[in-house]
Design an enzyme around this catalytic site. Sequence first.
Site, PDB file in Angstrom:
ATOM      1  N   TRP A 161       0.814  -1.217   0.000  1.00  0.00           N
ATOM      2  CA  TRP A 161       0.000   0.000   0.000  1.00  0.00           C
ATOM      3  C   TRP A 161       0.853   1.274   0.000  1.00  0.00           C
ATOM      4  O   TRP A 161       0.328   2.380  -0.109  1.00  0.00           O
ATOM      5  CB  TRP A 161      -0.943   0.005   1.219  1.00  0.00           C
ATOM      6  CG  TRP A 161      -1.949  -1.116   1.218  1.00  0.00           C
ATOM      7  CD1 TRP A 161      -2.096  -2.098   0.277  1.00  0.00           C
ATOM      8  CD2 TRP A 161      -2.949  -1.364   2.213  1.00  0.00           C
ATOM      9  NE1 TRP A 161      -3.118  -2.945   0.625  1.00  0.00           N
ATOM     10  CE2 TRP A 161      -3.661  -2.520   1.813  1.00  0.00           C
ATOM     11  CE3 TRP A 161      -3.312  -0.736   3.410  1.00  0.00           C
ATOM     12  CZ2 TRP A 161      -4.715  -3.054   2.565  1.00  0.00           C
ATOM     13  CZ3 TRP A 161      -4.357  -1.257   4.158  1.00  0.00           C
ATOM     14  CH2 TRP A 161      -5.056  -2.406   3.733  1.00  0.00           C
ATOM     15  N   LYS A 162       2.148   1.120   0.170  1.00  0.00           N
ATOM     16  CA  LYS A 162       3.079   2.265   0.203  1.00  0.00           C
ATOM     17  C   LYS A 162       2.580   3.318   1.204  1.00  0.00           C
ATOM     18  O   LYS A 162       2.005   2.964   2.218  1.00  0.00           O
ATOM     19  CB  LYS A 162       3.286   2.831  -1.206  1.00  0.00           C
ATOM     20  CG  LYS A 162       3.711   1.737  -2.186  1.00  0.00           C
ATOM     21  CD  LYS A 162       4.258   2.249  -3.480  1.00  0.00           C
ATOM     22  CE  LYS A 162       4.641   1.075  -4.369  1.00  0.00           C
ATOM     23  NZ  LYS A 162       5.291   1.465  -5.602  1.00  0.00           N
ATOM     24  N   HIS A 212      13.050  -2.644  -0.977  1.00  0.00           N
ATOM     25  CA  HIS A 212      12.213  -2.110  -2.060  1.00  0.00           C
ATOM     26  C   HIS A 212      12.997  -1.012  -2.802  1.00  0.00           C
ATOM     27  O   HIS A 212      13.738  -0.253  -2.185  1.00  0.00           O
ATOM     28  CB  HIS A 212      10.896  -1.556  -1.504  1.00  0.00           C
ATOM     29  CG  HIS A 212       9.915  -1.230  -2.582  1.00  0.00           C
ATOM     30  ND1 HIS A 212       9.990  -0.061  -3.317  1.00  0.00           N
ATOM     31  CD2 HIS A 212       8.871  -1.921  -3.080  1.00  0.00           C
ATOM     32  CE1 HIS A 212       9.013  -0.062  -4.213  1.00  0.00           C
ATOM     33  NE2 HIS A 212       8.315  -1.176  -4.091  1.00  0.00           N
ATOM     34  N   GLU A 240      12.186   1.791  -3.888  1.00  0.00           N
ATOM     35  CA  GLU A 240      11.985   3.156  -3.396  1.00  0.00           C
ATOM     36  C   GLU A 240      12.890   3.423  -2.195  1.00  0.00           C
ATOM     37  O   GLU A 240      13.371   4.540  -1.998  1.00  0.00           O
ATOM     38  CB  GLU A 240      10.498   3.382  -3.073  1.00  0.00           C
ATOM     39  CG  GLU A 240       9.699   3.579  -4.360  1.00  0.00           C
ATOM     40  CD  GLU A 240       8.268   3.079  -4.313  1.00  0.00           C
ATOM     41  OE1 GLU A 240       7.721   2.878  -3.215  1.00  0.00           O
ATOM     42  OE2 GLU A 240       7.685   2.864  -5.398  1.00  0.00           O
ATOM     43  N   GLU A 277      11.410  -6.737  -9.174  1.00  0.00           N
ATOM     44  CA  GLU A 277      10.649  -5.535  -9.520  1.00  0.00           C
ATOM     45  C   GLU A 277      11.509  -4.598 -10.357  1.00  0.00           C
ATOM     46  O   GLU A 277      12.273  -3.791  -9.797  1.00  0.00           O
ATOM     47  CB  GLU A 277      10.214  -4.810  -8.243  1.00  0.00           C
ATOM     48  CG  GLU A 277       9.292  -5.619  -7.361  1.00  0.00           C
ATOM     49  CD  GLU A 277       8.465  -4.708  -6.463  1.00  0.00           C
ATOM     50  OE1 GLU A 277       7.242  -4.724  -6.603  1.00  0.00           O
ATOM     51  OE2 GLU A 277       9.048  -3.960  -5.665  1.00  0.00           O
ATOM     52  N   GLY A 287       1.457  -2.801  -6.215  1.00  0.00           N
ATOM     53  CA  GLY A 287       1.384  -1.480  -5.605  1.00  0.00           C
ATOM     54  C   GLY A 287       0.033  -0.843  -5.860  1.00  0.00           C
ATOM     55  O   GLY A 287      -0.956  -1.129  -5.183  1.00  0.00           O
ATOM     56  N   GLY A 288      -0.039   0.012  -6.892  1.00  0.00           N
ATOM     57  CA  GLY A 288      -1.240   0.790  -7.191  1.00  0.00           C
ATOM     58  C   GLY A 288      -2.531  -0.023  -7.183  1.00  0.00           C
ATOM     59  O   GLY A 288      -3.528   0.390  -6.576  1.00  0.00           O
TER      60      GLY A 288
HETATM   61  P1  PGA Z   1       3.074  -0.824  -8.802  1.00  0.00           P
HETATM   62  O1  PGA Z   1       4.131  -0.973  -7.582  1.00  0.00           O
HETATM   63  O2  PGA Z   1       2.245  -2.083  -8.823  1.00  0.00           O
HETATM   64  O3  PGA Z   1       2.279   0.399  -8.472  1.00  0.00           O
HETATM   65  O4  PGA Z   1       3.876  -0.682 -10.054  1.00  0.00           O
HETATM   66  C1  PGA Z   1       4.752  -2.193  -7.295  1.00  0.00           C
HETATM   67  C2  PGA Z   1       5.692  -2.042  -6.121  1.00  0.00           C
HETATM   68  O5  PGA Z   1       6.355  -1.009  -5.991  1.00  0.00           O
HETATM   69  O6  PGA Z   1       5.805  -2.949  -5.269  1.00  0.00           O
END
Ligand code: PGA
Length: 270
Positions: A28-29, A113, A115, A185, A252-253
Amino acid sequence: MLRHPDEMSGGIGPRNLSMRKKFIAGNWKMNTSSISAEMLASGVVKGLGSETRVDVAVCPPFPFLARVAQVVKGTHVALGAQNCYPKDEGAFTGEVSPPMLVDIGCQLVFVGHSERRQIFKETDAFINNKVHAALKAKLKVILCIGETLDERKANLTETVLDTQLTGSLANITSALLKNMVLAYEPVWAIGTGVNATPLQAQDAHAFVRNRVGQLCGESAAQSLIIQYGGSVKPDNAADLLCQPDVDGALVGGASLRPEDFLGIVRAGIR
Ligand code: PGA
C-alpha cells in the site's frame, strides 16, 4: 475424463513448479488513512473468503498495522510491514524493529524495495542486515531486487541482479532462505503502467532462481517463491503468473482497490 495437467507431465519440472503456491502481496506504500485502510483490508478479507489455493498478504503503512491486524486476524490474509530497522531496540529515533512488528501481528516484512534503495540510499549491506534481523525475529522476508531503465538499456540487468542478490543474501543459508520470498521488480515498471512482458519477467526470474541456487543451494532455490512486481493489474496478471518461474505478484497501485487486487488474486488461482 480430463486429467490434471500434473498427471499429464512425465517429467519432474512441472511437478516442481506446481508445488510453489502463488503468493500475491499488496504494497500500500504511503497511502490510505486509518478508516480507508480498515475498509480496504475488510474488502480483501471478504473477497478472499475461505480461498486457500493462493497466499495473500496486505502491507499497510506502519500507523495502520495494528488496526489492520484486527481486521485480518483469523482470516487467510497475512499482514506485512513495508520496512524495518535492523536492531531489536535502542536509540534509533523514528525507526521500527522486527520484534515490534511481530508484537503487533505482522508475519512478514519487505526489505530492499527500490523506493528505499533509491530515495533512502539503502545499500545491499544494510539490506542484508535487515534481512538477518527480520528473520531472527521470525518474520518472513520479501526481498526486493530489480534494475533501472538505464541499467536495462545498457544490458546490465543480470549484472545488477547478481550484485543485489550477492550482497543482500550474504550469509543466508538454505535453511534461512525457506523463510524468504524474492520479488523481482524492474524499477522502470513500478508505478509507470508499463509492466515487464511475461517473457522479460520469466527470463529475469529464471536468472534469479539460478543465481540463488548457486548462493544458497539448489533445492532451496527450487522451492523459493519469486514474485513479479511492477504495474501488475487484473488484465495483465494472468499472462505474467502463468510463466513457469513467476510465483506471485507484489502489487502497488492496484492493491489499493479491493476489486483490482482480488482480480489479481483470482488470476493466481487459474
Ligand atoms: P506498482 O508498484 O504495482 O504500483 O507498479 C509495485 C511495487 O512497488 O511494489
